[in-house]
Design a protein around this motif. Structure first.
Motif, PDB file in Angstrom:
ATOM      1  N   PRO A  81     -11.416  -4.165 -40.607  1.00  0.00           N
ATOM      2  CA  PRO A  81     -11.261  -5.614 -40.473  1.00  0.00           C
ATOM      3  C   PRO A  81     -12.405  -6.203 -39.665  1.00  0.00           C
ATOM      4  O   PRO A  81     -12.782  -5.694 -38.612  1.00  0.00           O
ATOM      5  N   GLY A  82     -12.970  -7.292 -40.175  1.00  0.00           N
ATOM      6  CA  GLY A  82     -13.983  -8.033 -39.448  1.00  0.00           C
ATOM      7  C   GLY A  82     -15.359  -7.398 -39.464  1.00  0.00           C
ATOM      8  O   GLY A  82     -16.238  -7.824 -38.733  1.00  0.00           O
ATOM      9  N   ARG A  83     -15.543  -6.355 -40.265  1.00  0.00           N
ATOM     10  CA  ARG A  83     -16.820  -5.676 -40.286  1.00  0.00           C
ATOM     11  C   ARG A  83     -17.399  -5.712 -41.694  1.00  0.00           C
ATOM     12  O   ARG A  83     -16.727  -5.402 -42.670  1.00  0.00           O
ATOM     13  N   GLY A  84     -18.691  -6.045 -41.768  1.00  0.00           N
ATOM     14  CA  GLY A  84     -19.405  -5.926 -43.015  1.00  0.00           C
ATOM     15  C   GLY A  84     -20.315  -4.720 -42.960  1.00  0.00           C
ATOM     16  O   GLY A  84     -20.514  -4.107 -41.924  1.00  0.00           O
ATOM     17  N   VAL A  85     -20.872  -4.372 -44.096  1.00  0.00           N
ATOM     18  CA  VAL A  85     -21.794  -3.248 -44.189  1.00  0.00           C
ATOM     19  C   VAL A  85     -23.063  -3.735 -44.862  1.00  0.00           C
ATOM     20  O   VAL A  85     -23.012  -4.338 -45.940  1.00  0.00           O
ATOM     21  N   VAL A  86     -24.205  -3.470 -44.219  1.00  0.00           N
ATOM     22  CA  VAL A  86     -25.508  -3.773 -44.802  1.00  0.00           C
ATOM     23  C   VAL A  86     -26.052  -2.477 -45.391  1.00  0.00           C
ATOM     24  O   VAL A  86     -26.176  -1.473 -44.690  1.00  0.00           O
ATOM     25  N   SER A  87     -26.355  -2.487 -46.676  1.00  0.00           N
ATOM     26  CA  SER A  87     -26.868  -1.294 -47.330  1.00  0.00           C
ATOM     27  C   SER A  87     -28.010  -1.680 -48.250  1.00  0.00           C
ATOM     28  O   SER A  87     -28.206  -2.854 -48.574  1.00  0.00           O
ATOM     29  N   GLY A  88     -28.767  -0.683 -48.672  1.00  0.00           N
ATOM     30  CA  GLY A  88     -29.876  -0.952 -49.568  1.00  0.00           C
ATOM     31  C   GLY A  88     -30.790   0.245 -49.687  1.00  0.00           C
ATOM     32  O   GLY A  88     -30.459   1.358 -49.248  1.00  0.00           O
ATOM     33  N   VAL A  89     -31.949   0.022 -50.271  1.00  0.00           N
ATOM     34  CA  VAL A  89     -32.941   1.068 -50.496  1.00  0.00           C
ATOM     35  C   VAL A  89     -34.269   0.586 -49.922  1.00  0.00           C
ATOM     36  O   VAL A  89     -34.655  -0.573 -50.108  1.00  0.00           O
ATOM     37  N   VAL A  90     -34.980   1.466 -49.231  1.00  0.00           N
ATOM     38  CA  VAL A  90     -36.289   1.166 -48.676  1.00  0.00           C
ATOM     39  C   VAL A  90     -37.355   1.826 -49.539  1.00  0.00           C
ATOM     40  O   VAL A  90     -37.274   3.035 -49.807  1.00  0.00           O
ATOM     41  N   THR A  91     -38.327   1.033 -49.982  1.00  0.00           N
ATOM     42  CA  THR A  91     -39.355   1.538 -50.892  1.00  0.00           C
ATOM     43  C   THR A  91     -40.749   1.156 -50.404  1.00  0.00           C
ATOM     44  O   THR A  91     -40.921   0.319 -49.520  1.00  0.00           O
ATOM     45  N   ASP A  92     -41.740   1.761 -51.020  1.00  0.00           N
ATOM     46  CA  ASP A  92     -43.146   1.395 -50.832  1.00  0.00           C
ATOM     47  C   ASP A  92     -43.420   0.174 -51.696  1.00  0.00           C
ATOM     48  O   ASP A  92     -43.169   0.186 -52.908  1.00  0.00           O
ATOM     49  N   ALA A  93     -43.966  -0.885 -51.093  1.00  0.00           N
ATOM     50  CA  ALA A  93     -44.169  -2.134 -51.829  1.00  0.00           C
ATOM     51  C   ALA A  93     -45.188  -1.988 -52.949  1.00  0.00           C
ATOM     52  O   ALA A  93     -45.098  -2.687 -53.961  1.00  0.00           O
ATOM     53  N   GLU A  94     -46.147  -1.094 -52.803  1.00  0.00           N
ATOM     54  CA  GLU A  94     -47.201  -0.967 -53.804  1.00  0.00           C
ATOM     55  C   GLU A  94     -46.821  -0.048 -54.951  1.00  0.00           C
ATOM     56  O   GLU A  94     -47.184  -0.290 -56.099  1.00  0.00           O
ATOM     57  N   THR A  95     -46.094   1.023 -54.659  1.00  0.00           N
ATOM     58  CA  THR A  95     -45.800   2.022 -55.694  1.00  0.00           C
ATOM     59  C   THR A  95     -44.361   1.988 -56.179  1.00  0.00           C
ATOM     60  O   THR A  95     -44.061   2.530 -57.239  1.00  0.00           O
ATOM     61  N   GLY A  96     -43.459   1.400 -55.397  1.00  0.00           N
ATOM     62  CA  GLY A  96     -42.048   1.408 -55.760  1.00  0.00           C
ATOM     63  C   GLY A  96     -41.337   2.705 -55.424  1.00  0.00           C
ATOM     64  O   GLY A  96     -40.145   2.852 -55.712  1.00  0.00           O
ATOM     65  N   GLU A  97     -42.030   3.682 -54.809  1.00  0.00           N
ATOM     66  CA  GLU A  97     -41.403   4.952 -54.452  1.00  0.00           C
ATOM     67  C   GLU A  97     -40.496   4.776 -53.232  1.00  0.00           C
ATOM     68  O   GLU A  97     -40.815   4.002 -52.320  1.00  0.00           O
ATOM     69  N   VAL A  98     -39.394   5.511 -53.212  1.00  0.00           N
ATOM     70  CA  VAL A  98     -38.476   5.423 -52.085  1.00  0.00           C
ATOM     71  C   VAL A  98     -39.099   6.090 -50.869  1.00  0.00           C
ATOM     72  O   VAL A  98     -39.909   7.026 -50.992  1.00  0.00           O
ATOM     73  N   LEU A  99     -38.747   5.603 -49.679  1.00  0.00           N
ATOM     74  CA  LEU A  99     -39.225   6.165 -48.416  1.00  0.00           C
ATOM     75  C   LEU A  99     -38.083   6.917 -47.745  1.00  0.00           C
ATOM     76  O   LEU A  99     -37.071   6.317 -47.367  1.00  0.00           O
ATOM     77  N   ILE A 100     -38.251   8.222 -47.643  1.00  0.00           N
ATOM     78  CA  ILE A 100     -37.219   9.085 -47.072  1.00  0.00           C
ATOM     79  C   ILE A 100     -37.375   9.123 -45.557  1.00  0.00           C
ATOM     80  O   ILE A 100     -38.464   9.322 -45.038  1.00  0.00           O
ATOM     81  N   GLY A 101     -36.283   8.903 -44.851  1.00  0.00           N
ATOM     82  CA  GLY A 101     -36.318   8.965 -43.397  1.00  0.00           C
ATOM     83  C   GLY A 101     -36.806   7.690 -42.731  1.00  0.00           C
ATOM     84  O   GLY A 101     -37.099   7.695 -41.533  1.00  0.00           O
ATOM     85  N   ALA A 102     -36.891   6.594 -43.469  1.00  0.00           N
ATOM     86  CA  ALA A 102     -37.248   5.315 -42.844  1.00  0.00           C
ATOM     87  C   ALA A 102     -36.125   4.889 -41.900  1.00  0.00           C
ATOM     88  O   ALA A 102     -34.946   5.172 -42.128  1.00  0.00           O
ATOM     89  N   THR A 103     -36.507   4.186 -40.837  1.00  0.00           N
ATOM     90  CA  THR A 103     -35.546   3.767 -39.821  1.00  0.00           C
ATOM     91  C   THR A 103     -35.132   2.321 -40.048  1.00  0.00           C
ATOM     92  O   THR A 103     -35.987   1.439 -40.174  1.00  0.00           O
ATOM     93  N   VAL A 104     -33.818   2.075 -40.099  1.00  0.00           N
ATOM     94  CA  VAL A 104     -33.259   0.725 -40.172  1.00  0.00           C
ATOM     95  C   VAL A 104     -32.486   0.522 -38.868  1.00  0.00           C
ATOM     96  O   VAL A 104     -31.430   1.124 -38.658  1.00  0.00           O
ATOM     97  N   PHE A 105     -33.032  -0.326 -37.995  1.00  0.00           N
ATOM     98  CA  PHE A 105     -32.495  -0.456 -36.636  1.00  0.00           C
ATOM     99  C   PHE A 105     -32.056  -1.892 -36.385  1.00  0.00           C
ATOM    100  O   PHE A 105     -32.745  -2.847 -36.751  1.00  0.00           O
ATOM    101  N   ALA A 106     -30.883  -2.034 -35.773  1.00  0.00           N
ATOM    102  CA  ALA A 106     -30.360  -3.341 -35.379  1.00  0.00           C
ATOM    103  C   ALA A 106     -30.498  -3.468 -33.870  1.00  0.00           C
ATOM    104  O   ALA A 106     -29.654  -2.948 -33.118  1.00  0.00           O
TER     105      ALA A 106
END
Length: 823
Positions: free
Chosen positions: A32-57
């Motif tokens: 209750p009262g909590r949302g979840v932010v999710s998604g995929v982090v990629t390289d802007a030039e190649t579109g490849e996913v970035l493994i181990g990227a940090t998403v910090f609040a």
């Protein structure tokens, strides 16, 4: 325990574990009262996913790291959340997200690299070691591997891993890895999630991983997560690049030993991509004209001709398709092999007073040594919801080894005779698994999954065939040819639980049932890790694990990753079992650019196998189990790792204080002895520095206590019995020298010291970057022994003789120049 009883118990274990998984998944309901932010982090030039990227609040003081597919999920208890997304070598992205409901945010980061330049801003160095409960985990990017000094100009993943604390190689210059006192088979090596059973080329001097195609390498040395299993000590997870989704291009290198080429691009722009990379030695191709010329001359003069072959190759291919924003499909393949062989033809000659002329009759001798891996993986990933990520994977792995020799005497004549000896071994795996990542809320991140793997072992088949035409005799003998089938059923559950702002726990359970023939080996393997924040940027950490390994590797002990090392199933010998615990401190500087860990560990290993004294893979046998003995081992140590990254400098320092030993009742009179690669002190220092925009330099220094070896301590003259009576004891031609050896691994070689240097000059030819790289291996010309032997030394005055130890150094100072290009 009887087979029937263990079978009944084992098949009760998995339903219990699956119930735990279901309970964990059920806890993933929304809070209750909590949302979840999710998604995929990629390289802007190649579109490849970035493994181990940090998403910090920053406002919440918590974050998440992207998984192997670039996906992250972060519970957000506030209406609006500010996120900072960072990855080494990329510009940091700051964004505000409305988190009153579950929301998906895909982030594309812009690379800050040009002509090899990598700029690192403060706090952009990835997840800090004190911010996670996992211990013994170190990750290197493809750029890290490419930037290190390289033997023969070949950037090598496993040699880079050897520069980390707690890890050492085998013989000088080889690419094998021994982690925290374990043998090579105790490290699970994965290539895009597929097990690799032989990770070396050229008798261990190079690894099978093409550095151009590698995205990220992650080593977990201690209590590795419950999603992994089947090995006693550690996990090396190598992930390949996905391929550029936006434009076609490529890169390559021409070096002293081999050349490599990578080609990538979009199949459908923004939707699908491909990547193909290959590498091959070409010494055999360069030498071919000279060999052919020499053989033509020899043939014209009726002399023996020799046709050698020696090369290795590997090929990676990957297709990445994004049919929707929620789905991705991957298909990856790897094939590689080493081929060494020769054929000699010696013609018979007819001679008279006028001279000798060749005849149509000839002796032919040939032999070969071939080995290789073939792996493949199909993977479908789906973002089921903002809280749940799923991955379905089907894998295949095939390793083979083949050595043989052929002799034909008198071919083309009236009385030919032939003989052929061939030895083959291998292992084939077919597997499937399902993995779920769940943001369960209330500080829980849950991973659950399971799978099955079928094994087919060929522990070793020695075939002898031949024919003697004159005698009418044919030989056809096969030893040790039985194949063994086995199966693994596994299920696991993990929970990363943030109990409070100061305490994090990692809880896991890995359940497995291994069956082969009449034998069933069940296991329940708990995993535990914890991190307690003593103060800001400083944590006290601890971990523990129980593991089981149902397969063994019988090694020659040469330490060079010979392909003759045999993979065999547990069978009646039983599996290896182990316990490991660790504790230590982890911290980082206020800027986040400097991170450090201090860890102490203890390992207990049971059910280890080794060849009996005098036995080897070529020993005639009906069952490989006749050749081995079982024993135990222990390892304990202390590791320090300090890493620092700035905009122009990446450096790390590692130190290991360790002791590792073994005990086998049938070896060394039952006394405990040091492990062959026990190293009391081990120091590694690495620096990669950008002097200016077009120039990079690098250095790697290694110091280690000398290897433990077994040496002869005495020799005496022995006689053989002849004549059938006591009077038949004679000397003279029947006298031989007998050698007495000291304690097993009871002596130490001199300390191992090596300094490697590298320099790279980047320049442009058109719009694409190119480079010239100079690497100097063993820059101080240290005579580190590759192997040791004994020699006899005679005193010129007294004539007395004594034995002396002689070290054979394989690599002096060795500079190499390579050209790197892109298109």
């Amino acid at each position: 325990m009887s087979s029937a009883r263990s079978s009944r118990m084992s098949f009760r274990l998995l339903p219990v574990l699956w119930m735990l998984l279901a309970a964990s998944a059920a806890s993933a309901g929304p809070s209750p009262g909590r949302g979840v932010v999710s998604g995929v982090v990629t390289d802007a030039e190649t579109g490849e996913v970035l493994i181990g990227a940090t998403v910090f609040a920053p406002d919440l003081g918590r974050g998440a790291a992207t998984n192997a597919y670039g996906f992250f999920s972060l519970p957000a208890p506030a209406d609006s959340v500010r996120l900072r997304v960072s990855y080494v070598g990329y510009q940091t992205a700051d964004l505000a997200v409305d988190a009153r409901a579950d929301v998906r945010v895909d982030v594309a980061l812009q690379a800050e690299s040009a002509l090899g330049e990598v700029v690192v801003e403060a706090d952009d160095v990835g997840e800090r070691p004190e911010a996670t409960a996992q211990m013994g985990e170190v990750a290197l990017t493809g750029r890290d591997v490419q930037g290190l000094p390289a033997l023969l100009g070949e950037a090598d993943v496993l040699k880079a891993i050897q520069l980390l604390p707690g890890v050492r190689g085998g013989a000088e210059g080889t690419a094998g890895i021994y982690v925290r006192g374990g043998s090579p088979d105790q490290t699970l090596i994965l290539l895009d999630g597929v097990p690799v059973y032989n990770s070396s080329h050229l008798f261990g001097f190079l690894s099978t991983f093409n550095g151009d195609a590698v995205s990220r390498v992650e080593l977990t040395k201690g209590a590795y997560p419950a999603r992994f299993g089947g090995r006693l000590g550690s996990v090396l997870d190598v992930r390949l690049r996905d391929g550029n989704m936006e434009e076609i291009g490529g890169q390559g290198q021409v070096g002293l030993l081999s050349s490599r080429l990578l080609f990538e691009g979009p199949l459908v722009p923004g939707k699908a991509s491909f990547l193909i990379s290959g590498r091959r030695t070409y010494i055999d191709l360069v030498a071919r004209p000279f060999i052919d010329a020499a053989n033509r001359e020899a043939e014209a003069n009726g002399r023996e001709t020799v046709d050698p072959s020696a090369y290795f190759y590997d090929l990676n291919a990957k297709v990445n398709w994004r049919p929707s924003d929620r789905d991705r499909v991957y298909l990856s393949l790897y094939g590689g092999a080493d081929v060494f062989g020769f054929e000699s033809v010696d013609p018979y000659r007819q001679c008279n007073q006028a001279g000798c002329t060749p005849t149509e009759v000839e002796d032919v001798t040939g032999g070969g040594l071939d080995w290789g891996n073939l792996t493949g993986a199909f993977r479908w990933t789906r973002t089921v919801s903002p809280r749940t990520f799923a991955a379905l994977t089907v894998t295949a792995s095939d390793y083979r080894f083949d050595v043989g020799a052929d002799i034909e005497e008198g071919r083309g004549g009236p009385d030919p005779a032939s003989a052929r000896v061939r030895y083959t071994s291998g292992i084939l795996d077919l597997g499937a698994r399902l993995d779920l990542d769940i943001a369960a809320g209330a500080g829980h991140t849950v991973r659950v999954g399971g799978g099955a793997t079928l094994h087919r072992f060929t522990p070793g088949a020695l075939s002898l065939t031949g024919e003697i035409a004159r005698e009418g005799v044919a030989i056809d003998t096969l030893l040790g040819a039985s194949r063994t089938l086995g199966a693994d059923l596994v299920a696991y559950a993990e929970d990363e639980w943030r109990v409070s702002d100061r305490l994090q726990l990692g809880l896991g359970l890995h359940g497995a049932v291994y069956t082969t023939g009449d034998y069933v080996y069940p296991s329940l393997e708990p995993r535990f890790s914890a991190a307690f924040q003593l103060r800001d940027r400083l944590a006290l950490k601890a971990s523990a694990a129980i593991t089981q390994q149902p397969i063994h590797l019988l090694t020659t002990g040469a330490g060079i990753g010979l392909p003759a090392d045999l993979w065999v199933p547990a069978d009646s010998i039983g599996p290896q079992r182990g316990t490991q615990v660790a504790a230590g401190l982890a911290g980082s500087s206020r800027s986040g650019r400097t991170t450090w860990t201090l860890e102490g560990y203890w390992r207990d290993m049971r059910g280890l196998v080794a060849y009996r004294e005098g036995a080897a893979f070529t020993t005639p046998f009906d069952d490989w189990q006749e050749l081995v003995v079982t024993g135990d081992g222990t390892s304990r140590g202390l590791e320090l790792f300090v890493q620092h990254r700035t905009d122009r400098l990446t450096t790390w320092l590692g130190y290991t204080l360790a002791k590792t030993d073994r005990q086998f009742d049938a070896l060394n009179d039952g006394e405990r002895f040091p492990f062959r690669y026990d190293r009391r002190h081990d120091v590694s220092a690495v620096a990669l520095y950008q002097i200016s925009r077009p120039f990079d330099v690098s250095a790697a220094f290694v110091y280690g206590t000398g290897d433990a070896v077994t040496l002869p301590v005495a020799a005496y003259e022995g006689t053989t019995f002849a004549g059938g009576s006591v009077d038949g004891w004679i000397k003279g031609d029947n006298t031989d020298e007998r050698t007495v050896y000291g304690a097993r691994n009871g002596f130490r070689l001199p300390a191992y010291v090596r300094l490697d240097l590298g320099a790279t000059w980047y320049f442009r030819r058109g719009p694409r970057p190119h480079a010239l790289a100079l690497n100097v291996y063993n820059a101080t010309n240290q005579k580190n022994p590759f192997l040791t032997t004994t020699d006899t030394e005679t005193d010129p005055q007294s004539g007395s003789q004594r034995q002396k130890l002689v070290g054979v150094a394989l690599f002096p100072v060795l500079p190499t120049l390579s050209y790197q290009f892109s298109f």
